[in-house]
Design a protein around this motif. Structure first.
Motif: not given
Length: 784
Positions: A643-645, A656, A659, A686, A689-690, A748, A752, A755-756
């Protein structure tokens, strides 16, 4: 791998696509019956109270009301998911245990009258102290929800594999980590709906938006007393399930009892708020993990403790508390592991199973910990994982066998596909990249109740003209593409085009199928479908060989045409006979070759209706320890994600961006559907997570019981996705296939989270990742 097949491995259009796209698909709420009544539920307004008296007299006098039932009008038979913990009744008998507990039900000529009658029922309650958190429920002197389960402990698990103390003694670094998620709703589009029909012969038919017709049939028979042979459960089109529809619900039972009492069809449906009250979705988990490593990154030992806030009843809770520990045995080699799990009763709606049942938060905690330790040891997170990854043939310390495991291929695929080497440690401030892995069962190794029953049976009938075959299965299509996959498997097994297959599913009259849960359908029902298809093929070709006077081994079917090895064969006599049977068919489209249609007609004329049957149940699996049945499977799917954030360091807002996802499904049946499952898993992960969190007030009432207040991901929230399908071949799967339904959600959350962590330099160990939580973590990091 798909090139060696004629049907599977391609991108077939879903068999239900046209019905769904044109609005012809009928869901439970769309069905209509002559003389039907409408039902409504009276549910408790209190989280915990003694029921002193129920007065239904005013409701019964209301014009249009046909029946009112309470606990006095139905058997006191207890039910639930696991026979080890039947703790539910149709209606509260002595007390209610959460806001939403069922007290009474009404059937009336229309819904408005039924709802008015509910308001006229008078219930006298004596409020009791209630507990809403794990801490409250486990505190000394806490009010007890179920007398037979003291301490509010629904279930507890204690397992140790290897020698934990010796394992930790070998370690160079030991890291302890805590992780908390939040209770999650299923978020399916279609609320549960049920229509029960009871006829003069004593036959009870239930139309239900369920994902487990077989288990609903079994529960209905047990609770109503109607013999199971006179109970039929039909699953119409279903607008999503994800786990919370994997058991008999109060609507199924109440509609059935009201239909039996009135002799009329009775329909009942939940409002969106009632979906939240029923719940049966994701537990809140409190994980503590202490993991030991060698300085080269080798994983040595794991000491894991978990508490689950489970609500008022067990539902899938016993399986959930086992799953939360068992599937951490892989996909990394780990010789020493101890797990202590506790599933706790509270005065909230019951939690159950949801996509990635029991394992999602545990995997998030463990994978986040791996990244933290990799950083401490100065190792690349991907290199550290590759060092520890299991391979084909390995067996976990808790006796799960990796008959195939393309985890290395998945990790390497996302490493390359995401540009990991070019981005890791080189992104701008506030941007981060992270990765994680996960794996999951391809079907539970054992049924929920102790039985030697087959997990699924399938029947394939060749229509009399030979032009079409009809596949009948009790499997539950709930949007995941089961019908398309089974049609493709049948076509491949027989050797005919997909267009020649019709499929009917989701009806207990079609045979046994345990349902859509634990990612079982592709492997298990697929096995039975393939077996039934091969049986059809064998019967048709054997009859044809007899008619031609040649050996059966010389015949095969491919793409709807008969292939013959050896000397050429004159088909003229058969073709003349066939054309005579079908006057007007004077032109033969296949030229010199005989078609399946002609061959099947020959078989019908010789033997009558051609039927092939298939069945499947797994071999004996797993170890002998207590709880070994949970987590065992014929095969394990696995996946990796990067994942890239981007994180706004001023507001704490996370986006995000993209992915990269790789999943080993053994062999793709339908590539488009595999990718769809991968994307759907990322979407659900997602959300968890979010932003997803079911919130309660101090009196146990849900504060956000609507999809306006409870945020599930929309297309605007979704990242750019790259899906990479890995096919390593599963020896225990039909055509080498295994799961993609749930395992793809496992990486997932931690991808994330990692990545954070990369973006802000702080690991956040509580979900969801709200801006407030991000800013708090940044402030704490500033203070050191």
């Amino acid at each position: 791998m798909g090139a060696k097949y004629d049907v599977i491995g391609g991108r077939a259009r879903r068999v239900d696509a046209v019905d769904k796209a044109t609005g012809k698909a009928l869901y439970a709420e769309d069905l209509r019956f002559v003389g039907e009544l409408h039902g409504a539920l009276l549910q408790s307004p209190l989280p915990h109270a003694r029921v002193l008296n129920i007065d239904t007299s005013r409701a019964l006098k209301l014009p249009g009301v046909k029946a009112v039932i309470t606990h006095k009008d139905v058997p006191a038979t207890r039910y639930g998911v696991s026979p080890a913990r039947y703790d539910e009744n149709v209606f509260a008998i002595d007390r209610v245990r959460y806001v939403g507990d069922e007290v009474a039900a009404v059937a009336a000529v229309d819904l408005e009258t039924a709802l008015e009658a509910i308001e006229l029922i008078k219930v006298d309650y004596e409020p009791l102290p209630h507990v809403l958190t794990v801490e409250q429920a486990l505190a000394p002197g806490a009010p007890q929800l179920h007398g037979e389960y003291p301490g509010n402990l629904c279930a507890e698990v204690h397992q140790e594999f290897g020698d934990l103390a010796a394992g930790f003694a070998q370690c160079d670094l030991i890291h302890e980590h805590k992780f908390v998620n939040k209770r999650q709703d299923g978020g399916f589009i279609e609320p549960q709906h049920s229509i029960a029909v009871y006829d003069h012969t004593g036959q009870l038919t239930l139309y239900s938006s369920t994902q487990v017709p077989h288990y609903v049939q079994r529960t209905l028979s047990m609770v109503t007393g109607v013999p199971i042979g006179k109970v039929r459960v039909v699953k119409p089109y279903v607008g999503g399930g994800f786990g919370p529809k994997a058991e008999a619900n109060p609507l199924d039972l109440c509609a059935s009892f009201l239909a039996m009492r009135t002799g009329k069809p009775v329909r009942m449906g939940y409002t969106r708020a009632q979906v939240f009250l029923h719940s049966r979705a994701r537990h809140q988990f409190f994980h503590t993990m202490k993991t030991g490593f060698k300085k080269d990154g080798t994983i040595v030992a794991l000491d894991h403790q978990c508490y689950l806030e489970g609500g008022a009843y067990s539902s899938f809770g016993i399986a959930t508390v086992y799953y939360a520990g068992s599937l951490l045995g892989g996909p990394y080699r780990m010789p020493h592991m101890r797990y202590d799990g506790y599933r706790v009763y509270t005065n909230k709606p019951a939690c159950g199973a949801q996509r990635g049942h029991g394992c999602v938060a545990a995997r998030a905690c463990f994978e986040q910990q791996l990244d933290i330790v990799a950083k401490d040891l100065g190792l690349d997170p991907i290199a550290m994982r590759l060092k520890n990854i299991m391979e084909n043939g390995d067996v976990t310390c808790n006796h799960m066998s990796m008959s195939s495991l393309g985890m290395r291929e998945c990790i390497e695929a996302v490493q390359t596909g995401s540009g990991w080497q070019e981005k890791r440690g080189k992104l701008a401030k506030g941007r981060g990249i992270g990765m994680a892995t996960g794996f999951f069962v391809s079907g539970a190794g054992y049924p929920i109740y102790r039985s030697d029953t087959f997990h699924c049976t399938v029947t394939i009938k060749v229509q009399e003209d030979g032009g079409t075959v009809l596949v009948k299965t009790g499997a539950a299509e709930i949007g995941q593409g089961t019908e398309t996959a089974m049609a493709m498997i049948a076509a491949e097994a027989i050797g005919i085009p997909l267009e020649a297959v019709r499929l009917q599913s989701g009806d207990t009259d079609y045979g046994v199928d345990l349902g859509a849960y634990s990612s079982r359908t592709t492997l298990m029902t697929g096995h039975a479908t393939k077996e039934a298809g091969l049986a059809v093929k064998e019967k048709v070709l054997t009859a044809l060989a007899q008619e031609l006077g040649i050996g059966r081994e010389r015949l095969d079917l491919k793409r709807g045409l008969v292939e013959i090895s050896g000397e050429p064969v004159d088909f003229s006599a058969i073709r003349t006979k066939y054309i005579k049977e079908h006057r007007g068919w004077t032109d033969h489209p296949s030229g010199g070759q005989l078609t399946f249609t002609e061959a099947a007609r020959v078989a019908f004329l010789k033997h009558g209706t051609i039927i092939g049957t298939g069945k499947y149940k797994p071999p004996v699996l797993g170890g002998q320890h207590k709880g070994a049945a949970v987590g065992t499977s014929p095969a394990y799917g696995c996946s990796a994600q990067v994942a890239e954030v981007s994180v706004d360091l001023e507001t704490g807002q996370i986006k995000v961006e993209r992915v990269t996802d790789a999943h080993d499904c053994g062999q793709a049946i339908n590539l488009t559907q595999v990718e769809g499952q991968m994307e759907g898993s990322v979407s659900m992960g997602l959300g968890e997570a979010m932003f997803e969190e079911v919130k309660f007030d101090k009196d146990g009432r849900v504060l956000n019981p609507s999809l306006g207040e409870y945020h599930i991901p929309t297309v605007l929230d979704m990242p750019e996705m790259k899906c990479i399908v890995v096919e390593t071949g599963e020896p225990n799967g039909h055509f080498a296939a295994k799961e993609v339904g749930e395992g793809a959600i496992m990486p997932t959350l931690p991808a994330i989270l990692n990545a954070v962590h990369d973006a802000i330099g702080v690991a956040i160990d509580e979900l969801p990742l709200t801006p407030e939580r991000v800013l708090k973590a940044l402030a704490q990091a500033k203070k050191g």
